[in-house]
Design a protein around this motif. Structure first.
Motif, mmCIF file in Angstrom:
data_model
loop_
_atom_site.group_PDB
_atom_site.id
_atom_site.type_symbol
_atom_site.label_atom_id
_atom_site.label_comp_id
_atom_site.label_asym_id
_atom_site.label_seq_id
_atom_site.Cartn_x
_atom_site.Cartn_y
_atom_site.Cartn_z
ATOM 1 N N GLU A 257 53.503 -5.790 -11.087
ATOM 2 C CA GLU A 257 53.709 -4.341 -11.175
ATOM 3 C C GLU A 257 52.853 -3.733 -12.282
ATOM 4 O O GLU A 257 52.295 -2.637 -12.121
ATOM 5 N N THR A 261 49.977 -0.950 -11.556
ATOM 6 C CA THR A 261 49.943 0.349 -12.227
ATOM 7 C C THR A 261 48.598 0.582 -12.884
ATOM 8 O O THR A 261 48.018 1.682 -12.797
ATOM 9 N N ARG A 284 48.937 5.297 -5.609
ATOM 10 C CA ARG A 284 50.115 4.491 -5.275
ATOM 11 C C ARG A 284 50.623 4.861 -3.886
ATOM 12 O O ARG A 284 50.961 3.981 -3.079
ATOM 13 N N TYR A 315 48.780 -9.660 -3.908
ATOM 14 C CA TYR A 315 49.007 -8.852 -5.105
ATOM 15 C C TYR A 315 48.221 -9.355 -6.318
ATOM 16 O O TYR A 315 47.896 -8.593 -7.229
ATOM 17 N N TYR A 386 60.933 -4.639 -8.213
ATOM 18 C CA TYR A 386 59.490 -4.876 -8.225
ATOM 19 C C TYR A 386 58.992 -4.861 -6.786
ATOM 20 O O TYR A 386 58.822 -5.907 -6.158
#
Length: 489
Positions: A257, A261, A284, A315, A386
């Motif tokens: 996360e 960001t 986002r 990810y 998350y």
């Protein structure tokens, strides 16, 4: 940014020197009456590893107990390699190496690491590689797993949880059927014990060590079991020993996360080039709209269509904003009817590697819940907190059904052994928080953080601002006076 180290001087009395030497000089071999003594008395027969390989790359075999609780019982064979120190006059000792995993072969690591180390380091150490027990050429094992069963990351969905649970149970059952007599002994503690047998066979009082990723945990466990036999230890991209292993799986999500960001802010600042949005919130939203579209209509790629869960499983790429952004743009274009996007990079995991991976993860620690419903609850909770990757590390795993359960508790690392931890700020696997956990566990260590450093691996990835500190430590044994931060180039 240059990292400066303060040179210190100390004065020791003769009595203090004598006491220090006594504390730091265990005998190379095992004492008379020690059941491991017969293993230490082996003679290694070094031969050229490969007919067409480097002449200085030598291999040998060494035997170790399968079960250290019964050293007079069955033994297994380990494959060991070396590249001799470049200078007999400057030689300091041996440096064992581990490339991570668990389940990754380490036999070729000396020739792979040799060009990454400066001459002054290569002059001082015999570089020693080995395939850990059960891996590669070291009495290999297998479970006969399918490609899907070899995969660690599986998303949580209520509709598939029963099938996910059945898959996890199948992995445990297959491994018990195929190699149930060996797998319980494939643990980090036993690999650390193997390292100490190897130390004795090599005739060394102490060993130095370079460990990467999982190899940092292996090195830390060695320092806990054999603190007086640990010399100069470099831990590259460290894991938190307190999290082994259920906590490590779940620890990937909060770091993901943070990286996500950071990526949204990076992409928003370059909206003119990528068109993902002028603010972090817009970027986002564009990403999650892509995920929702892919869940309804998988996005075509060169490697086949990807649904939203498959895209989320990548990810780790968000630690590299410059690389991941064009991929996201290509996926959005493909979703809108454009050409197929590049495939999601994926490495193939062998059955041998997967078998050892699960043996270590499940056999190292008793922290795995045995109730599948606990995994369901954790996956739902972590996904809510998350969204990017929370469920991927929290959902049900084969360790829920592993038998027998771990024979020994996870090693509580808590010592004053000196070591140098080097860590990128943005690492998707051995996260910064995990490396900081390793630093807390090893009170005598120092840590060099590469601010802005991206990716998994510092020394193994090539030149970085941490190199000077690593070289200084390995050549002199002196650690920095305090933890340091240097800037990525």
């Amino acid at each position: 940014m240059l990292v400066r180290y303060r040179r210190t001087r100390s004065v020791l009395t003769v009595g203090a020197v004598t006491a220090a030497l006594a504390a730091l000089a265990p005998v190379a071999a095992f004492a008379a009456g020690d059941p491991l003594r017969r293993y230490a008395q082996q003679e290694l027969r070094w031969e050229r590893c490969e007919a067409g390989g480097p002449a200085g790359f030598e291999c040998a075999k060494v035997r170790v107990p399968l079960d250290y609780a019964d050293p007079a019982g069955r033994s297994i064979e380990l494959a060991v390699s070396r590249v001799r120190a470049g200078s007999a006059a400057k030689r300091h000792g041996v440096m064992l190496m581990n490339p991570g995993g668990p389940g990754v072969q380490g036999l070729t690591m000396p020739v792979e690491m040799e060009p990454l180390l400066p001459a002054e380091v290569r002059d001082r150490f015999d570089l020693i590689g080995f395939d850990p027990r059960g891996v590669g050429r070291s009495s290999p094992v297998g479970c006969g797993l399918t490609a899907d069963e070899r995969t660690v990351h599986h998303p949580y969905r209520d509709s598939t949880f029963a099938a996910d649970t059945a898959r996890a149970r199948s992995v445990a059952d297959k491994c018990r059927e195929k190699a149930g007599d060996v797998l319980p002994h494939l643990t980090t503690r036993n690999t650390a014990r193997d390292m100490d047998v190897l130390r004795a066979v090599l005739g060394e009082r102490r060993i130095s060590y370079f460990g990467y990723s999982y190899g940092t945990y292996l090195g830390a466990v060695y320092t806990q079991l054999f603190p007086q036999r640990a010399d100069r230890f470099v831990l590259d991209s460290a894991l938190d020993p307190a999290l082994a292993w259920r906590g490590s799986f779940r620890g990937w999500a909060p770091a993901a996360e943070l990286a996500f960001t950071r990526w949204t802010e990076w992409a928003a600042a370059r909206d003119a080039g990528y068109g993902l949005g002028a603010t972090a919130a817009e970027v986002r939203r564009a990403y999650w709209e892509l995920i929702a579209h892919a869940d309804a209509t998988p996005v075509p790629t060169d490697g086949g269509p990807l649904d939203g869960d498959a895209i989320r499983s990548g990810y780790g790429a968000f630690v590299h904003p410059e690389a991941v952004t064009p991929w996201i743009v290509a996926l959005r274009a493909a979703a809108a009817g454009g050409p197929a996007a590049p495939a999601l990079p994926a490495g193939e995991v062998s059955d041998n590697a997967a078998a050892v991976t699960w043996a270590v993860f499940c056999g190292d620690s008793r922290s795995w819940p045995r109730d599948p419903e606990q995994y369901r609850r954790d996956a739902v909770r972590d996904r809510a907190r998350y969204p990017l990757a929370g469920d991927l590390g929290a959902t049900v795993q084969p360790c829920a059904f592993w038998k027998p359960a771990a024979r020994e508790p996870a090693t509580a690392v808590n010592n004053d052994v000196g070591a140098l931890i080097v860590q990128n700020e943005w690492d998707p696997q051995a996260t910064l928080a995990m490396a900081q956990g390793m630093r807390r566990a090893m009170h005598g260590a120092r840590m060099v953080t590469v601010a802005g450093g991206e990716g998994h691996g510092v020394v193994v990835a090539g030149p970085s601002c941490a190199d000077a500190g690593v070289t200084r430590y390995l050549t002199t044994g002196r650690l920095p006076a305090a933890d340091l931060t240097c800037g990525a180039s």
